[in-house]
Scaffold this motif. Sequence first.
Motif, PDB file in Angstrom:
ATOM      1  N   ASP A   1       0.831  -1.208   0.000  1.00 55.53           N
ATOM      2  CA  ASP A   1       0.000   0.000   0.000  1.00 55.53           C
ATOM      3  C   ASP A   1       0.867   1.259   0.000  1.00 55.53           C
ATOM      4  O   ASP A   1       1.909   1.315   0.666  1.00 55.53           O
ATOM      5  N   ARG A   2       0.425   2.261  -0.771  1.00 57.69           N
ATOM      6  CA  ARG A   2       0.973   3.621  -0.740  1.00 57.69           C
ATOM      7  C   ARG A   2       2.474   3.691  -1.026  1.00 57.69           C
ATOM      8  O   ARG A   2       3.197   4.500  -0.426  1.00 57.69           O
ATOM      9  N   LEU A   3       2.980   2.847  -1.932  1.00 57.17           N
ATOM     10  CA  LEU A   3       4.403   2.896  -2.247  1.00 57.17           C
ATOM     11  C   LEU A   3       4.799   4.242  -2.848  1.00 57.17           C
ATOM     12  O   LEU A   3       5.840   4.805  -2.502  1.00 57.17           O
ATOM     13  N   LYS A   4       3.970   4.787  -3.761  1.00 55.23           N
ATOM     14  CA  LYS A   4       4.315   6.062  -4.403  1.00 55.23           C
ATOM     15  C   LYS A   4       4.451   7.170  -3.370  1.00 55.23           C
ATOM     16  O   LYS A   4       5.373   7.996  -3.421  1.00 55.23           O
ATOM     17  N   LYS A   5       3.549   7.175  -2.392  1.00 56.47           N
ATOM     18  CA  LYS A   5       3.589   8.202  -1.354  1.00 56.47           C
ATOM     19  C   LYS A   5       4.876   8.072  -0.525  1.00 56.47           C
ATOM     20  O   LYS A   5       5.528   9.077  -0.206  1.00 56.47           O
ATOM     21  N   ILE A   6       5.271   6.834  -0.190  1.00 59.66           N
ATOM     22  CA  ILE A   6       6.507   6.617   0.584  1.00 59.66           C
ATOM     23  C   ILE A   6       7.715   7.084  -0.218  1.00 59.66           C
ATOM     24  O   ILE A   6       8.616   7.771   0.303  1.00 59.66           O
ATOM     25  N   ASN A   7       7.747   6.759  -1.506  1.00 57.58           N
ATOM     26  CA  ASN A   7       8.867   7.178  -2.358  1.00 57.58           C
ATOM     27  C   ASN A   7       8.942   8.696  -2.466  1.00 57.58           C
ATOM     28  O   ASN A   7      10.029   9.284  -2.379  1.00 57.58           O
TER      29      ASN A   7
ATOM     30  N   ALA B   1      10.411  -0.715   2.334  1.00 55.50           N
ATOM     31  CA  ALA B   1       9.008  -1.130   2.464  1.00 55.50           C
ATOM     32  C   ALA B   1       8.720  -2.343   1.583  1.00 55.50           C
ATOM     33  O   ALA B   1       8.014  -3.276   1.984  1.00 55.50           O
ATOM     34  N   ILE B   2       9.285  -2.337   0.363  1.00 54.45           N
ATOM     35  CA  ILE B   2       9.119  -3.481  -0.548  1.00 54.45           C
ATOM     36  C   ILE B   2       9.702  -4.743   0.073  1.00 54.45           C
ATOM     37  O   ILE B   2       9.078  -5.814   0.052  1.00 54.45           O
ATOM     38  N   GLN B   3      10.904  -4.630   0.652  1.00 51.56           N
ATOM     39  CA  GLN B   3      11.555  -5.787   1.272  1.00 51.56           C
ATOM     40  C   GLN B   3      10.715  -6.361   2.409  1.00 51.56           C
ATOM     41  O   GLN B   3      10.564  -7.580   2.541  1.00 51.56           O
ATOM     42  N   GLN B   4      10.132  -5.476   3.246  1.00 55.39           N
ATOM     43  CA  GLN B   4       9.358  -5.951   4.393  1.00 55.39           C
ATOM     44  C   GLN B   4       8.046  -6.591   3.965  1.00 55.39           C
ATOM     45  O   GLN B   4       7.613  -7.596   4.531  1.00 55.39           O
ATOM     46  N   SER B   5       7.445  -6.047   2.937  1.00 53.11           N
ATOM     47  CA  SER B   5       6.205  -6.627   2.432  1.00 53.11           C
ATOM     48  C   SER B   5       6.444  -8.010   1.841  1.00 53.11           C
ATOM     49  O   SER B   5       5.679  -8.950   2.064  1.00 53.11           O
ATOM     50  N   ALA B   6       7.569  -8.149   1.086  1.00 51.26           N
ATOM     51  CA  ALA B   6       7.937  -9.442   0.501  1.00 51.26           C
ATOM     52  C   ALA B   6       8.287 -10.442   1.597  1.00 51.26           C
ATOM     53  O   ALA B   6       7.895 -11.617   1.543  1.00 51.26           O
TER      54      ALA B   6
ATOM     55  N   SER C   1      10.041  -0.282  14.286  1.00 51.68           N
ATOM     56  CA  SER C   1      10.961   0.312  13.315  1.00 51.68           C
ATOM     57  C   SER C   1      11.255   1.780  13.564  1.00 51.68           C
ATOM     58  O   SER C   1      12.261   2.308  13.090  1.00 51.68           O
ATOM     59  N   ASN C   2      10.338   2.476  14.285  1.00 50.20           N
ATOM     60  CA  ASN C   2      10.486   3.923  14.534  1.00 50.20           C
ATOM     61  C   ASN C   2      10.563   4.729  13.243  1.00 50.20           C
ATOM     62  O   ASN C   2      11.217   5.778  13.187  1.00 50.20           O
ATOM     63  N   ARG C   3       9.910   4.222  12.185  1.00 53.31           N
ATOM     64  CA  ARG C   3       9.885   4.963  10.926  1.00 53.31           C
ATOM     65  C   ARG C   3       8.650   5.856  10.877  1.00 53.31           C
ATOM     66  O   ARG C   3       7.618   5.529  11.482  1.00 53.31           O
ATOM     67  N   PRO C   4       8.731   6.986  10.164  1.00 47.65           N
ATOM     68  CA  PRO C   4       7.598   7.928  10.116  1.00 47.65           C
ATOM     69  C   PRO C   4       6.467   7.484   9.202  1.00 47.65           C
ATOM     70  O   PRO C   4       5.564   8.262   8.910  1.00 47.65           O
ATOM     71  N   TYR C   5       6.509   6.291   8.710  1.00 52.68           N
ATOM     72  CA  TYR C   5       5.460   5.758   7.845  1.00 52.68           C
ATOM     73  C   TYR C   5       5.193   4.315   8.227  1.00 52.68           C
ATOM     74  O   TYR C   5       6.009   3.667   8.869  1.00 52.68           O
ATOM     75  N   GLU C   6       4.045   3.827   7.833  1.00 53.63           N
ATOM     76  CA  GLU C   6       3.702   2.435   8.111  1.00 53.63           C
ATOM     77  C   GLU C   6       3.723   1.625   6.820  1.00 53.63           C
ATOM     78  O   GLU C   6       3.419   2.153   5.739  1.00 53.63           O
ATOM     79  N   VAL C   7       4.092   0.354   6.988  1.00 53.41           N
ATOM     80  CA  VAL C   7       4.079  -0.575   5.850  1.00 53.41           C
ATOM     81  C   VAL C   7       2.872  -1.489   6.000  1.00 53.41           C
ATOM     82  O   VAL C   7       2.698  -2.131   7.046  1.00 53.41           O
ATOM     83  N   SER C   8       2.059  -1.536   4.958  1.00 54.25           N
ATOM     84  CA  SER C   8       0.909  -2.446   4.968  1.00 54.25           C
ATOM     85  C   SER C   8       0.704  -2.995   3.571  1.00 54.25           C
ATOM     86  O   SER C   8       1.173  -2.409   2.586  1.00 54.25           O
ATOM     87  N   SER C   9       0.013  -4.115   3.498  1.00 49.41           N
ATOM     88  CA  SER C   9      -0.218  -4.763   2.213  1.00 49.41           C
ATOM     89  C   SER C   9      -1.686  -5.134   2.070  1.00 49.41           C
ATOM     90  O   SER C   9      -2.350  -5.480   3.057  1.00 49.41           O
TER      91      SER C   9
END
Length: 638
Positions: A519-525, A536-541, A590-598
Amino acid sequence: MIFGRKIIALCTAQITKPLCKDYLTTLSKGLSAHNFSVFVYNMCSSLYWNDNQNFPETAVYDLIDYENTDIIIIMDERIKSRATASKIIAKAEKYGKPVIMLDGQYDKGISVCFDYKNGFETIVRHVVKHHKRKKVYFMGGIPGNRFSEERKEVYLKVMRENGLEVKDSMISHGYFLPGGAQEAAEAIVTSGELPDAIICANDIMALNTMLILQRFGIDVPGQVIVTGFDGIDEIYFSTPQLTSGFCNYDKIAEMTVDIILRLYDHPDDSQINEKSLASLIGTTHNLLPETIIAGSCGCVENYLAPVNYLTQLNNRTTTTAEENRAIFRIMERMQNSSSIEEASESMNHDPIHSIDVLLNKSYTLWNNNPAIRQDGPIFEDDMFLFFKSNTKDFAPSDIKKSDVIENLKPYVDMGFPLIFNTLDYINIPFGFACFHFANYNELNYSKIPLIVTAIRNAIGGFSTIQYQKYMSKQMEEIYKIDSLTGLYNRAGFSRHFQDMQKRLKATKGPVTVILSDLDRLKKINDIYGHSAGDSAIQQSARALKLSCPEDALCVRFGGDEFLAVIEGDVDTDEIKKKIDSYLCEYNANSNRPYEVSSSIGIYKTTGADDIDFETLIKKADESMYKEKTEHHKKSEHS
């Protein structure tokens, strides 16, 4: 001692040479009756006196068990490397083991030598004094070689004592070889100054000198006397027979046996008497070569040849060619074997017998590169018994180096010599072969160099082919794996999916497809950069891969789309729950300013009729799209 027998380590080269083999036979027979066994550490070829390179064949001397060896014998003139002999002597001294040097003079040890100097002088004096030849030429071996130089000095001494002139043109070098001798002899004949005698430093040069003289129509001995030295069997069959000096290896072996037995209070004692040893250390025991007066000097027309020589020669020539072909057919099968076990089984045929073959364990590994020497000792503690002849139902197996002699106990008990040879490939030692003939048959001994060469090339070739297969698979994996995620790329997936389709059609089992879309890869990039997007791609995979069964076929299907195809019935709700759980835990830590979801789409077949790839993707994509729409709605309201 080993198994109650005293051990003699015989360090040599070219044990198959008749004279060398004669020495071993007489030595072993003479000592076996007194509870000795001879372990032969053999190189198939000699070295060179001034060459200090570390040749792989010299690794065979690293097999000597100095702790359990009682006496070391070094055949110095056979090894032909002072540096190699000195290393053996140094190790023997470290372990307090006496060394007997055959044809070698070193600071320590007991020397048993042929008295070449006086033996050669007898022949020179015979030509000069008895035959009264004045213009006597000398053909030496390799310039600087100690034997050649010693014989030249003897020649010069006799010539001076008899008032005979020696010019530089009267001394040539045939390098102890047939070709070198022929060139030197032809130069003498064509020089225009024909000598009345040519004294050669060995028999090979003398025989080839006679060949050239006769080719030019020069009578031997009428015009030119020719003499040699060594007493090789071929001199009895030349025309005329060659005058020479015979180095009797049977007698010098008997002398060696006598010295060894003198080291003990009683021949059957287990411990060396230190006083006896002290009295013998530093001593030299000489044996004068036997002078053979024959037709090449004009004294005797015919000399009695060895009775069995022609039979032995005939046996070698009639059997060797056929056995060579058989051996190389075996080696071809070995190289083309599909496994180490199959390669071993290929050896289990005549004419290979009475041999154990051991390899370093690392050399048998499927990912071993035979062109690179492994770190550590030449022969590893963990070895692999590749082949053991004369054994019913043999199967290759691991073996400790310390257990190798235990494995050879039946042959040690018989009292015949064990003959060790290094196996190496492209100058890298990788194991050794041990021959254990229960006889002294020279035909068996004569095959040692051929068999050793064939085995090392076959095993080295087999290992090279296996490594090439391994590297091909590695390259194939590289090209079918997505470098960012570690999942299959589409090309790799397609190849494996075709195999899966065949199995599914045969088993008619269900198949499950799980499509994961980040989800929302373009926004993260756009906001956090492409490195954040890659993460984010690595964690989703990773979430998909870890949540599916191990045998699931996982692929990076697009930039942010991942697909898993699973054979059989699975709990898809549990898989989806694991994916969500993994990503939730990652986001929390992760303390990242974004969340990874699929967004997850799932489609499960009921049989083998609807496993067309495009259909599976379309169904899973429809399911995933519904979830992605829900995710977008939640994102807009949050």
